[in-house]
Design an enzyme around this catalytic site. Structure first.
Site, PDB file in Angstrom:
ATOM      1  N   ASP A  46       0.837  -1.207   0.000  1.00 37.00           N
ATOM      2  CA  ASP A  46       0.000   0.000   0.000  1.00 37.00           C
ATOM      3  C   ASP A  46       0.873   1.258   0.000  1.00 37.00           C
ATOM      4  OD1 ASP A  46       0.862   0.000   2.616  1.00 37.00           O
ATOM      5  OD2 ASP A  46      -1.125   0.158   3.525  1.00 37.00           O
ATOM      6  N   SER A  47       2.203   1.067   0.050  1.00 36.94           N
ATOM      7  CA  SER A  47       3.125   2.189  -0.160  1.00 36.94           C
ATOM      8  C   SER A  47       2.914   2.802  -1.548  1.00 36.94           C
ATOM      9  CB  SER A  47       4.581   1.734  -0.009  1.00 36.94           C
ATOM     10  OG  SER A  47       4.831   0.570  -0.756  1.00 36.94           O
ATOM     11  N   ASP A  85      -1.027  -6.506  -0.303  1.00 35.44           N
ATOM     12  CA  ASP A  85      -0.975  -5.827   0.998  1.00 35.44           C
ATOM     13  C   ASP A  85      -2.364  -5.302   1.356  1.00 35.44           C
ATOM     14  OD1 ASP A  85       0.262  -4.797   3.220  1.00 35.44           O
ATOM     15  OD2 ASP A  85       1.113  -3.047   2.200  1.00 35.44           O
ATOM     16  N   LYS A 115      -0.563  -9.701   3.036  1.00 36.27           N
ATOM     17  CA  LYS A 115       0.173  -9.187   4.203  1.00 36.27           C
ATOM     18  C   LYS A 115      -0.746  -8.234   4.950  1.00 36.27           C
ATOM     19  CE  LYS A 115       3.348  -5.686   3.954  1.00 36.27           C
ATOM     20  NZ  LYS A 115       2.739  -4.737   4.907  1.00 36.27           N
ATOM     21  N   GLU A 117      -0.839  -5.614   8.751  1.00 40.82           N
ATOM     22  CA  GLU A 117      -0.020  -5.003   9.792  1.00 40.82           C
ATOM     23  C   GLU A 117      -0.590  -5.262  11.187  1.00 40.82           C
ATOM     24  OE1 GLU A 117       0.555  -0.812   9.034  1.00 40.82           O
ATOM     25  OE2 GLU A 117       1.313  -1.173   7.017  1.00 40.82           O
ATOM     26  N   GLU A 184       9.714  -4.366  10.340  1.00 39.35           N
ATOM     27  CA  GLU A 184      10.095  -3.073   9.766  1.00 39.35           C
ATOM     28  C   GLU A 184      10.709  -2.159  10.823  1.00 39.35           C
ATOM     29  OE1 GLU A 184       7.160  -1.062   7.356  1.00 39.35           O
ATOM     30  OE2 GLU A 184       8.388   0.762   7.265  1.00 39.35           O
TER      31      GLU A 184
HETATM   32  O1  KIV Z   1       3.291  -1.012   1.673  1.00 38.24           O
HETATM   33  C1  KIV Z   1       4.439  -1.430   1.730  1.00 38.24           C
HETATM   34  O2  KIV Z   1       5.216  -1.383   0.774  1.00 38.24           O
HETATM   35  C2  KIV Z   1       4.873  -1.995   3.000  1.00 38.24           C
HETATM   36  C3  KIV Z   1       6.315  -1.886   3.310  1.00 38.24           C
HETATM   37  C4  KIV Z   1       6.580  -0.572   3.959  1.00 38.24           C
HETATM   38  C5  KIV Z   1       6.767  -2.972   4.165  1.00 38.24           C
HETATM   39  O3  KIV Z   1       4.067  -2.421   3.776  1.00 38.24           O
END
Ligand code: KIV
Length: 284
Positions: A46-47, A85, A115, A117, A184
């Site tokens: 989600d970056s 993500d 993934k 968090e 992280e």
């Molecule tokens: O969104 C992403 O790329 C991530 C990384 C910061 C680990 O979650």
């Protein structure tokens, strides 16, 4: 062609101390480059909210955006393990929502895993997603979606008490059934401890060199994202400079009449140019 690695390969790699290579990717061409380069896994992170859409953080990103990008990455890297993500508020509010949205990554974008968090506080979501047959990567330490509570994008686990909390999160993620975990922005001692203690593959983004694999944000490592550079980033090239220079050269050549040249022009079929001019003359 690469042989696509699956979760069992990552467990073997951990046992044999073969380091796992991991990058983010958000689009088709980058995914193609990554597969050609031999990356073991890709994260559609989600970056992309910051790196592609220009938001100031990741929280505005929604599920539909994640799915579009995950589909493009899947098409570009058909033989690479791709992880979707879960964006902010796609899993926090209920177990049902978490399972439904995790399933979208597999159903609509053919991702291999998801993934999300959090540690102790999202154990129930991790367990429910795993129980529905989906491979899960946990993500602890600095968790950007809750950076407001963490006081910003700051390294975590830097005191003994704070490190103990990170370790508790790591165990919670493994105990909930996640098959991998990402750490992280934590000190390398903590990264090493968790890597030794957990049986699942432990990936690092800013958690030191002793983890089972390394992740970077592709836009950071190619020098494309310019707003800030986290301490854990190494830039392997400067795409921003290369592209800006190329664009400047293009503008200069266009303004000077140096582009396009003969080489960039289509030729008329032999003899047709004269016919065409005659035709136009008649029409006048
Ligand atoms: O969104 C992403 O790329 C991530 C990384 C910061 C680990 O979650």
């Amino acid at each position: 062609m690469n042989k696509k690695k699956m979760i069992q390969d990552f467990y073997r790699m951990k046992q044999e101390h073969e380091i796992i290579t991991f990058l983010t990717a958000y689009d088709f061409p980058t995914a193609q480059f990554a597969e050609a380069a031999g990356l073991d896994m890709l994260l559609v992170g989600d970056s992309l909210g910051m790196c592609v859409y220009g938001y100031s953080g990741t929280n505005p990103v929604n599920m539909d955006q994640m799915i579009y990008h995950a589909q493009a990455v899947r098409r570009g890297a058909p033989n690479t393990f791709v992880i979707g993500d879960m964006p902010f508020m796609s899993y926090q509010s209920s177990v049902e929502k978490a399972v439904e949205n995790a399933g979208r990554f597999l159903k609509e974008a053919e991702c291999d895993a998801i993934k999300l968090e959090g540690g102790v506080r999202i154990k129930d979501k991790i367990k429910a997603i795993v129980d529905s047959g989906i491979t899960v990567m946990g993500h602890i330490g600095l968790t950007p979606q809750s950076s407001g509570q963490l006081g910003g994008h700051k390294a975590q686990g830097r005191t003994a008490d704070a490190a103990r909390l990170v370790v508790e999160d790591a165990y919670a993620v493994q105990d909930a059934g996640a098959q991998m975990i990402l750490l992280e922005a934590i000190p390398p001692e903590v990264g090493e401890f968790i890597t030794r203690k957990l049986s699942i593959p432990v990936l690092s983004i800013g958690a030191g060199p002793h983890c089972d694999g390394q992740l970077l944000i592709v836009s950071d490592m190619i020098g494309q994202f310019q707003a800030f550079t986290p301490k854990f980033v190494k830039k392997y090239c400067n795409v921003a400079q290369v592209v800006t220079d190329a664009m400047k050269a293009y503008c200069e050549e266009v303004r000077a009449g140096k582009f396009p040249t003969e080489d960039h022009c289509y030729r008329m079929v032999k003899g047709e140019d004269e016919k065409f001019l005659n035709l136009m003359e008649e029409k006048r």
